[in-house]
Write a protein that holds these residues in place. Structure first.
Motif, mmCIF file in Angstrom:
data_model
loop_
_atom_site.group_PDB
_atom_site.id
_atom_site.type_symbol
_atom_site.label_atom_id
_atom_site.label_comp_id
_atom_site.label_asym_id
_atom_site.label_seq_id
_atom_site.Cartn_x
_atom_site.Cartn_y
_atom_site.Cartn_z
ATOM 1 N N LYS A 1 0.808 -1.232 0.000
ATOM 2 C CA LYS A 1 0.000 0.000 0.000
ATOM 3 C C LYS A 1 0.840 1.280 0.000
ATOM 4 N N ASP A 2 1.811 1.397 0.900
ATOM 5 C CA ASP A 2 2.561 2.654 1.001
ATOM 6 C C ASP A 2 3.432 2.899 -0.234
ATOM 7 N N ILE A 3 3.967 1.827 -0.822
ATOM 8 C CA ILE A 3 4.791 1.993 -2.033
ATOM 9 C C ILE A 3 3.914 2.403 -3.210
ATOM 10 N N ALA A 4 2.737 1.791 -3.332
ATOM 11 C CA ALA A 4 1.802 2.152 -4.404
ATOM 12 C C ALA A 4 1.419 3.626 -4.297
ATOM 13 N N GLU A 5 1.111 4.075 -3.082
ATOM 14 C CA GLU A 5 0.697 5.473 -2.893
ATOM 15 C C GLU A 5 1.834 6.440 -3.187
ATOM 16 N N THR A 6 3.051 6.090 -2.750
ATOM 17 C CA THR A 6 4.210 6.953 -2.999
ATOM 18 C C THR A 6 4.482 7.080 -4.491
ATOM 19 N N LYS A 7 4.455 5.960 -5.209
ATOM 20 C CA LYS A 7 4.743 5.992 -6.649
ATOM 21 C C LYS A 7 3.658 6.751 -7.410
ATOM 22 N N ALA A 8 2.394 6.527 -7.044
ATOM 23 C CA ALA A 8 1.291 7.230 -7.719
ATOM 24 C C ALA A 8 1.414 8.740 -7.500
ATOM 25 N N THR A 9 1.743 9.142 -6.274
ATOM 26 C CA THR A 9 1.885 10.568 -5.959
ATOM 27 C C THR A 9 3.079 11.175 -6.690
ATOM 28 N N ARG A 10 4.207 10.492 -6.679
ATOM 29 C CA ARG A 10 5.410 11.004 -7.368
ATOM 30 C C ARG A 10 5.161 11.174 -8.863
ATOM 31 N N ALA A 11 4.527 10.170 -9.472
ATOM 32 C CA ALA A 11 4.271 10.215 -10.912
ATOM 33 C C ALA A 11 3.284 11.332 -11.254
ATOM 34 N N THR A 12 2.226 11.469 -10.442
ATOM 35 C CA THR A 12 1.233 12.530 -10.680
ATOM 36 C C THR A 12 1.872 13.907 -10.493
ATOM 37 N N ASP A 13 2.672 14.059 -9.446
ATOM 38 C CA ASP A 13 3.331 15.346 -9.173
ATOM 39 C C ASP A 13 4.305 15.736 -10.286
ATOM 40 N N ALA A 14 5.014 14.740 -10.833
ATOM 41 C CA ALA A 14 5.965 15.019 -11.918
ATOM 42 C C ALA A 14 5.214 15.598 -13.124
ATOM 43 N N ALA A 15 4.029 15.048 -13.407
ATOM 44 C CA ALA A 15 3.216 15.565 -14.516
ATOM 45 C C ALA A 15 2.696 16.962 -14.191
ATOM 46 N N ARG A 16 2.200 17.158 -12.964
ATOM 47 C CA ARG A 16 1.663 18.470 -12.549
ATOM 48 C C ARG A 16 2.715 19.571 -12.652
ATOM 49 N N SER A 17 3.962 19.213 -12.321
ATOM 50 C CA SER A 17 5.022 20.230 -12.328
ATOM 51 C C SER A 17 5.279 20.743 -13.748
ATOM 52 N N LEU A 18 4.849 19.962 -14.747
ATOM 53 C CA LEU A 18 4.981 20.411 -16.140
ATOM 54 C C LEU A 18 3.642 20.861 -16.718
ATOM 55 N N GLY A 19 2.622 20.915 -15.857
ATOM 56 C CA GLY A 19 1.325 21.438 -16.287
ATOM 57 C C GLY A 19 0.398 20.427 -16.942
ATOM 58 N N TYR A 20 0.723 19.141 -16.834
ATOM 59 C CA TYR A 20 -0.143 18.109 -17.425
ATOM 60 C C TYR A 20 -1.124 17.566 -16.388
ATOM 61 N N PRO A 21 -2.356 17.218 -16.825
ATOM 62 C CA PRO A 21 -3.363 16.724 -15.883
ATOM 63 C C PRO A 21 -3.271 15.219 -15.610
ATOM 64 N N LEU A 22 -2.190 14.597 -16.038
ATOM 65 C CA LEU A 22 -2.030 13.137 -15.889
ATOM 66 C C LEU A 22 -2.267 12.704 -14.441
ATOM 67 N N LEU A 23 -3.015 11.600 -14.276
ATOM 68 C CA LEU A 23 -3.384 11.129 -12.937
ATOM 69 C C LEU A 23 -3.104 9.638 -12.757
ATOM 70 N N PHE A 24 -2.442 9.328 -11.638
ATOM 71 C CA PHE A 24 -2.287 7.947 -11.180
ATOM 72 C C PHE A 24 -3.045 7.830 -9.861
ATOM 73 N N THR A 25 -3.883 6.793 -9.756
ATOM 74 C CA THR A 25 -4.602 6.557 -8.499
ATOM 75 C C THR A 25 -4.201 5.188 -7.960
ATOM 76 N N THR A 26 -4.672 4.882 -6.761
ATOM 77 C CA THR A 26 -4.440 3.543 -6.199
ATOM 78 C C THR A 26 -5.761 2.989 -5.696
ATOM 79 N N GLU A 27 -5.846 1.667 -5.680
ATOM 80 C CA GLU A 27 -6.997 1.028 -5.020
ATOM 81 C C GLU A 27 -6.584 -0.346 -4.520
ATOM 82 N N PRO A 28 -7.204 -0.787 -3.428
ATOM 83 C CA PRO A 28 -6.833 -2.082 -2.864
ATOM 84 C C PRO A 28 -7.118 -3.206 -3.849
ATOM 85 N N GLU A 29 -6.244 -4.195 -3.887
ATOM 86 C CA GLU A 29 -6.485 -5.358 -4.720
ATOM 87 C C GLU A 29 -7.347 -6.340 -3.948
ATOM 88 N N GLU A 30 -8.375 -6.915 -4.647
ATOM 89 C CA GLU A 30 -9.278 -7.869 -3.953
ATOM 90 C C GLU A 30 -8.506 -9.109 -3.520
#
Ligand code: TYC
Length: 101
Positions: free
Chosen positions: A72-101
């Motif tokens: 969980k914590d690694i998934a959230e960190t990677k999703a946030t880092r990837a989304t932030d990298a896009a935001r810093s260049l002005g792109y709306p790209l989004l990575f989300t996370t959800e629990p696996e069944e």
């Protein structure tokens, strides 16, 4: 009473066997350049060019694509880092996370 409540050793083993896994999900949008999505997937998720291109294209065509599964914590960190990298260049790209069944 359940077996885990009666026997603490059973409870410990159950925790080792079931880590809290979460999917990282790539969400499509109309503005982020395809090549930038591929670049982020390669840099943050250690994919090669063809893996990254396939994931990008699936999200582009279907709306979303599962990128990978992590604790969980690694998934959230990677999703946030990837989304932030896009935001810093002005792109709306989004990575989300959800629990696996
Ligand atoms: N749809 C974008 C385009 O046509 C490319 C893209 C693909 C963006 C996947 C986000 O998750 C995405 N430029």
């Amino acid at each position: 009473m359940s077996d885990t409540a009666l026997n603490p050793r059973t409870k410990i083993l159950a925790k080792i066997q079931r880590p809290h896994l979460h999917k990282v999900i790539l969400v499509n949008d109309d503005y982020t350049p395809r090549e930038f999505v591929v670049q982020i997937l390669k840099g943050e998720f250690r994919m090669n060019e063809s893996q990254a291109y396939r994931v990008m294209l699936t999200a582009h065509q279907k709306g979303v694509c599962v990128v990978a599964v992590f604790a969980k914590d690694i998934a959230e960190t990677k999703a946030t880092r990837a989304t932030d990298a896009a935001r810093s260049l002005g792109y709306p790209l989004l990575f989300t996370t959800e629990p696996e069944e």
